[in-house]
Design an enzyme around this catalytic site. Structure first.
Site, PDB file in Angstrom:
ATOM      1  N   HIS A   1      63.366   6.507  21.692  1.00 47.40           N
ATOM      2  CA  HIS A   1      63.575   7.880  22.182  1.00 47.40           C
ATOM      3  C   HIS A   1      62.361   8.345  23.011  1.00 47.40           C
ATOM      4  CE1 HIS A   1      67.257   8.170  20.047  1.00 47.40           C
ATOM      5  NE2 HIS A   1      66.720   8.228  18.835  1.00 47.40           N
ATOM      6  N   LEU A  40      65.832  22.252  41.908  1.00 48.86           N
ATOM      7  CA  LEU A  40      66.747  21.534  41.009  1.00 48.86           C
ATOM      8  C   LEU A  40      67.077  22.354  39.753  1.00 48.86           C
ATOM      9  CD1 LEU A  40      68.088  18.799  40.080  1.00 48.86           C
ATOM     10  CD2 LEU A  40      65.907  18.305  38.955  1.00 48.86           C
ATOM     11  N   ASP A  95      72.027   6.613  27.263  1.00 50.21           N
ATOM     12  CA  ASP A  95      72.342   5.834  26.059  1.00 50.21           C
ATOM     13  C   ASP A  95      71.525   4.547  26.002  1.00 50.21           C
ATOM     14  OD1 ASP A  95      73.618   5.151  23.735  1.00 50.21           O
ATOM     15  OD2 ASP A  95      75.410   4.373  24.709  1.00 50.21           O
TER      16      ASP A  95
HETATM   17  C1  FPP Z   1      71.061   7.743  22.977  1.00 51.41           C
HETATM   18  O1  FPP Z   1      70.419   6.595  22.529  1.00 51.41           O
HETATM   19  C2  FPP Z   1      70.142   8.843  23.168  1.00 51.41           C
HETATM   20  C3  FPP Z   1      70.136  10.010  22.474  1.00 51.41           C
HETATM   21  C4  FPP Z   1      71.070  10.350  21.395  1.00 51.41           C
HETATM   22  C5  FPP Z   1      69.188  11.050  22.762  1.00 51.41           C
HETATM   23  C6  FPP Z   1      68.692  11.114  24.170  1.00 51.41           C
HETATM   24  C7  FPP Z   1      67.364  11.672  24.095  1.00 51.41           C
HETATM   25  C8  FPP Z   1      66.308  11.369  24.884  1.00 51.41           C
HETATM   26  C9  FPP Z   1      66.332  10.485  26.057  1.00 51.41           C
HETATM   27  C10 FPP Z   1      64.997  11.943  24.586  1.00 51.41           C
HETATM   28  C11 FPP Z   1      64.977  13.350  24.147  1.00 51.41           C
HETATM   29  C12 FPP Z   1      65.482  14.304  25.140  1.00 51.41           C
HETATM   30  C13 FPP Z   1      64.752  15.309  25.613  1.00 51.41           C
HETATM   31  C14 FPP Z   1      65.390  16.313  26.557  1.00 51.41           C
HETATM   32  C15 FPP Z   1      63.350  15.477  25.292  1.00 51.41           C
HETATM   33  P1  FPP Z   1      70.894   6.011  21.143  1.00 51.41           P
HETATM   34  O2  FPP Z   1      69.921   6.474  20.123  1.00 51.41           O
HETATM   35  O3  FPP Z   1      72.306   6.398  20.884  1.00 51.41           O
HETATM   36  O4  FPP Z   1      70.744   4.490  21.425  1.00 51.41           O
HETATM   37  P2  FPP Z   1      71.617   3.340  20.801  1.00 51.41           P
HETATM   38  O5  FPP Z   1      73.048   3.591  21.209  1.00 51.41           O
HETATM   39  O6  FPP Z   1      71.039   2.114  21.426  1.00 51.41           O
HETATM   40  O7  FPP Z   1      71.407   3.396  19.326  1.00 51.41           O
END
Ligand code: FPP
Length: 274
Positions: free
Chosen positions: A65, A159, A48
């Site tokens: 992201h 893994l 997150d």
């Molecule tokens: C949360 O940050 C993250 C996500 C909803 C997506 C997680 C995805 C990645 C790390 C990259 C893509 C994954 C792969 C497997 C390629 P948020 O957007 O909720 O952040 P915020 O809470 O600060 O808005």
């Protein structure tokens, strides 16, 4: 063996020199505090804070992201090297479809790009990709990339990299309940045959150990529909770092913290009953 007690094995002694090169001096110091017997078998992460990372830099959320993928690569690498059995990451939840269309699109494209770029290296490192979630609902390009990744790495024995994709804990439990109900309806089992062991055969994570350690970054302290059934006895850590800032050393520190925790699984201590 000394006086009947088994000496704990230092993890760092088992890591080949060429793999140690991936770690800085500080990270090696942290590594040298870890014991093989005390490593979690299954680490699960709620990644997150990508959006906030970008906003802090006046960048579009997508830049966060993209940087989040870099953090993910670091974590996969460490887990593969140190011998974690399963790493589960929350990549896209059943609720994430409610985000703006272009963000959903970007996340799916990023997944495809990640799989296309990384699958050879994952495969070379003996990583087995697994998906928890309903991939039928993905767009055909994303679905194909996922299926290719699963196929290419299916015989690997290192893994297990379990990507929670279009995943929701409640959705998973409801699906499992439907499957079990079908068995009863067809007369294959009776209601009394239903127990936890049978039920979990119908979860996406069937066959995997439950997560020993769940990490959520960004400082938020909630579980957001992640692994609701499986986390019954998980140790949980809320870490005050945005996901793109999460480095190798932060994972190693979390593992050091984990190995100092005493897990009781509802008993008084690990020798309860002796
Ligand atoms: C949360 O940050 C993250 C996500 C909803 C997506 C997680 C995805 C990645 C790390 C990259 C893509 C994954 C792969 C497997 C390629 P948020 O957007 O909720 O952040 P915020 O809470 O600060 O808005």
């Amino acid at each position: 063996m000394l006086g009947g007690t088994i000496m704990p094995q230092l993890l760092v002694n088992e890591i080949p020199e060429k793999d140690l090169e991936a770690f800085s001096d500080l990270e090696r110091q942290y590594l040298s505090k870890l014991y093989i017997e005390k490593l979690p078998r299954h680490v699960a992460i709620i990644m997150d804070g990508n959006g906030r990372w970008a906003e802090k830099r006046m960048l579009p959320r997508n830049a966060g992201h993209r940087q989040g993928v870099e953090a993910l690569k670091r974590v996969v690498k460490v887990c593969a090297i140190i011998g974690i059995e399963v790493l589960t990451v929350y990549a896209f939840s059943t609720e994430n479809w409610r985000r703006p269309k272009r963000e959903v699109r970007f996340l799916m494209d990023l997944l495809v790009e990640y799989l296309e770029k990384e699958i050879v290296s994952l495969d070379e490192n003996n990583v087995k990709v697994k998906i928890s979630g309903n991939i039928e609902a993905l767009n055909p390009t994303a679905r194909d990339a996922v299926i290719k990744g699963l196929e290419k790495t299916k015989d690997n024995t290192g893994l297990i990299f379990n990507v929670a994709l279009n995943y929701g804990g409640r959705d998973e439990i409801v699906r499992a309940a439907q499957s079990v109900a079908r068995l009863v309806k067809n007369g294959d089992i009776s209601v009394e045959d239903i127990d936890a062991a049978l039920f979990e055969k119908f979860l996406f994570t069937a066959g995997l150990p439950d997560p020993d350690l769940i990490i959520r970054t960004s400082g938020e302290q909630r579980l957001s529909n992640f692994l609701l059934w499986q986390m019954a006895y998980s140790e949980i850590m809320f870490i005050n770092l945005l996901w793109p800032d999460f480095g190798k050393k932060d994972l190693l520190l979390a593992l050091i913290d984990f190995q100092q925790r005493q897990r009781r699984f509802g008993a008084l201590n690990h020798k309860d009953g002796e």
